[in-house]
Design a protein around this motif. Structure first.
Motif, PDB file in Angstrom:
ATOM      1  N   GLY A 110     -44.659 -34.007 -31.289  1.00 27.54           N
ATOM      2  CA  GLY A 110     -45.619 -33.656 -32.325  1.00 27.54           C
ATOM      3  C   GLY A 110     -45.243 -34.202 -33.689  1.00 27.54           C
ATOM      4  N   ARG A 111     -43.952 -34.388 -33.916  1.00 23.89           N
ATOM      5  CA  ARG A 111     -43.487 -34.937 -35.196  1.00 23.89           C
ATOM      6  C   ARG A 111     -43.283 -36.446 -35.147  1.00 23.89           C
ATOM      7  NH1 ARG A 111     -38.812 -30.406 -36.635  1.00 23.89           N
ATOM      8  NH2 ARG A 111     -40.226 -28.657 -36.997  1.00 23.89           N
ATOM      9  N   ARG A 171     -37.917 -38.495 -41.026  1.00 23.01           N
ATOM     10  CA  ARG A 171     -36.862 -37.488 -40.891  1.00 23.01           C
ATOM     11  C   ARG A 171     -36.877 -36.497 -42.047  1.00 23.01           C
ATOM     12  NH1 ARG A 171     -31.732 -41.202 -38.767  1.00 23.01           N
ATOM     13  NH2 ARG A 171     -32.426 -41.355 -36.591  1.00 23.01           N
ATOM     14  N   SER A 172     -37.345 -36.921 -43.217  1.00 21.47           N
ATOM     15  CA  SER A 172     -37.374 -36.015 -44.357  1.00 21.47           C
ATOM     16  C   SER A 172     -38.351 -34.864 -44.144  1.00 21.47           C
ATOM     17  CB  SER A 172     -37.738 -36.781 -45.633  1.00 21.47           C
ATOM     18  OG  SER A 172     -39.074 -37.285 -45.561  1.00 21.47           O
ATOM     19  N   ARG A 210     -50.661 -38.141 -41.252  1.00 17.75           N
ATOM     20  CA  ARG A 210     -50.035 -36.820 -41.194  1.00 17.75           C
ATOM     21  C   ARG A 210     -48.726 -36.833 -41.966  1.00 17.75           C
ATOM     22  NH1 ARG A 210     -48.714 -35.063 -35.621  1.00 17.75           N
ATOM     23  NH2 ARG A 210     -48.179 -37.249 -35.331  1.00 17.75           N
ATOM     24  N   ALA A 211     -48.312 -35.667 -42.417  1.00 19.38           N
ATOM     25  CA  ALA A 211     -47.070 -35.573 -43.186  1.00 19.38           C
ATOM     26  C   ALA A 211     -45.861 -35.993 -42.365  1.00 19.38           C
ATOM     27  CB  ALA A 211     -46.878 -34.145 -43.705  1.00 19.38           C
ATOM     28  N   ALA A 212     -45.926 -35.780 -41.049  1.00 19.10           N
ATOM     29  CA  ALA A 212     -44.808 -36.147 -40.173  1.00 19.10           C
ATOM     30  C   ALA A 212     -45.087 -37.431 -39.407  1.00 19.10           C
ATOM     31  CB  ALA A 212     -44.520 -35.010 -39.185  1.00 19.10           C
ATOM     32  N   GLN A 235     -38.724 -28.937 -43.767  1.00 12.39           N
ATOM     33  CA  GLN A 235     -39.006 -27.681 -43.076  1.00 12.39           C
ATOM     34  C   GLN A 235     -37.765 -26.803 -42.951  1.00 12.39           C
ATOM     35  OE1 GLN A 235     -40.876 -29.045 -39.385  1.00 12.39           O
ATOM     36  NE2 GLN A 235     -42.843 -28.367 -40.190  1.00 12.39           N
ATOM     37  N   ARG A 236     -36.598 -27.427 -42.867  1.00 10.86           N
ATOM     38  CA  ARG A 236     -35.362 -26.669 -42.713  1.00 10.86           C
ATOM     39  C   ARG A 236     -34.737 -26.265 -44.041  1.00 10.86           C
ATOM     40  NH1 ARG A 236     -32.356 -30.331 -38.027  1.00 10.86           N
ATOM     41  NH2 ARG A 236     -33.842 -29.909 -36.348  1.00 10.86           N
ATOM     42  N   ALA A 237     -35.275 -26.750 -45.157  1.00 12.71           N
ATOM     43  CA  ALA A 237     -34.686 -26.465 -46.463  1.00 12.71           C
ATOM     44  C   ALA A 237     -34.798 -24.981 -46.796  1.00 12.71           C
ATOM     45  CB  ALA A 237     -35.388 -27.295 -47.543  1.00 12.71           C
ATOM     46  N   MET A 238     -33.727 -24.418 -47.334  1.00 11.60           N
ATOM     47  CA  MET A 238     -33.687 -23.007 -47.694  1.00 11.60           C
ATOM     48  C   MET A 238     -33.812 -22.852 -49.198  1.00 11.60           C
ATOM     49  SD  MET A 238     -30.702 -21.342 -45.349  1.00 11.60           S
ATOM     50  CE  MET A 238     -29.474 -22.092 -46.408  1.00 11.60           C
TER      51      MET A 238
END
Length: 241
Positions: A59-60, A181-182, A226-228, A187-190
């Motif tokens: 999907g990505r 990859r960014s 798409r963004a990804a 999405q994983r950034a806190m």
């Protein structure tokens, strides 16, 4: 110590604690559960986790090399996690649910969500510190390297400085891969500061693509990407169509 460093250190501590608990759970499963049951549980969980990772990767639009790394690792980790849960269930019973809720409640994503929720309350009225990232041109990269330049803006974390300095040195294929990859890194950034930093990094990638290939960049945007998505076919001649 910056908040980014604190979040990264907390994430490492949480992962270490989860890893230790998972090892104890697997040992409990080997002690309290029959080998046949353990094998069946592991195979089912591994197959399910691998299928989920494969679906997410497709999907990505992740490259094949990333899929070959992500799917087997996700399958093994998923199988071991479910096996550990079975081990705790056999050893301590319903208290396993409390343990799972505790680990989820103190997980970095949940903590980051709670912190961002508090930061967004209007009563706080605190200006959020943003990180300004210059476009990836030689002139601006030289300005970033100049430590005494007052126009350099707010100081950036070390990992962002490395990204900014390397954007202009990437090939077209590497730049497209870094863009893809960014999305996962975003999405994983806190925390709001880290997410804003990754947004700025993605903006730098876009600026560099537009600077190198303005016509192809306009065509790519007109295709409603798409963004990804994978922009390589618009900017490289060796990409697969």
């Amino acid at each position: 110590m910056s908040m980014v460093d604190v979040e990264l250190r907390y994430q490492r501590i949480w992962r270490a604690a989860v890893g230790l608990l998972a090892i104890l759970g697997v040992v409990s499963a080997l002690v309290f559960v029959s080998p046949g049951t353990n094998l069946v549980v592991f195979m089912i969980a591994a197959f399910t986790a691998g299928a989920i990772c494969l679906s997410i990767g497709l999907g990505r639009d992740l490259p094949t090399s990333d899929l070959l790394n992500m799917v087997p690792r996700g399958a093994v980790l998923g199988g071991l996690c479910v096996l550990a849960i079975c081990g705790y269930a056999a050893a301590i019973g319903v208290r396993t649910v409390t343990l799972l809720l505790l680990m989820v409640g103190v997980s970095p994503p949940v903590i980051g969500w709670l912190r961002s929720g508090r930061a967004d309350r209007p009563a706080r009225e605190r200006p959020r510190r943003t990180i300004r990232l210059p476009k990836a041109s030689n002139r601006q990269l030289n300005a970033v390297r100049a430590e005494d330049d007052p126009a350099a803006g707010l100081p950036m974390p070390k990992y962002l400085v490395a990204v900014v300095r390397s954007v202009g040195e990437l090939s077209d294929e590497e730049l497209c891969l870094a863009w893809r990859r960014s999305f996962t890194q975003l999405q994983r950034a806190m925390g709001p500061d880290r997410r804003q930093a990754m947004v700025d990094v993605r903006r730098a990638y876009l600026d560099e693509l537009e600077r190198r290939h303005p016509d192809s960049f306009a065509i790519w945007l007109a295709s409603n990407p798409r963004a990804a998505g994978n922009p390589a076919r618009f900017f490289t001649h060796r990409a697969d169509h």
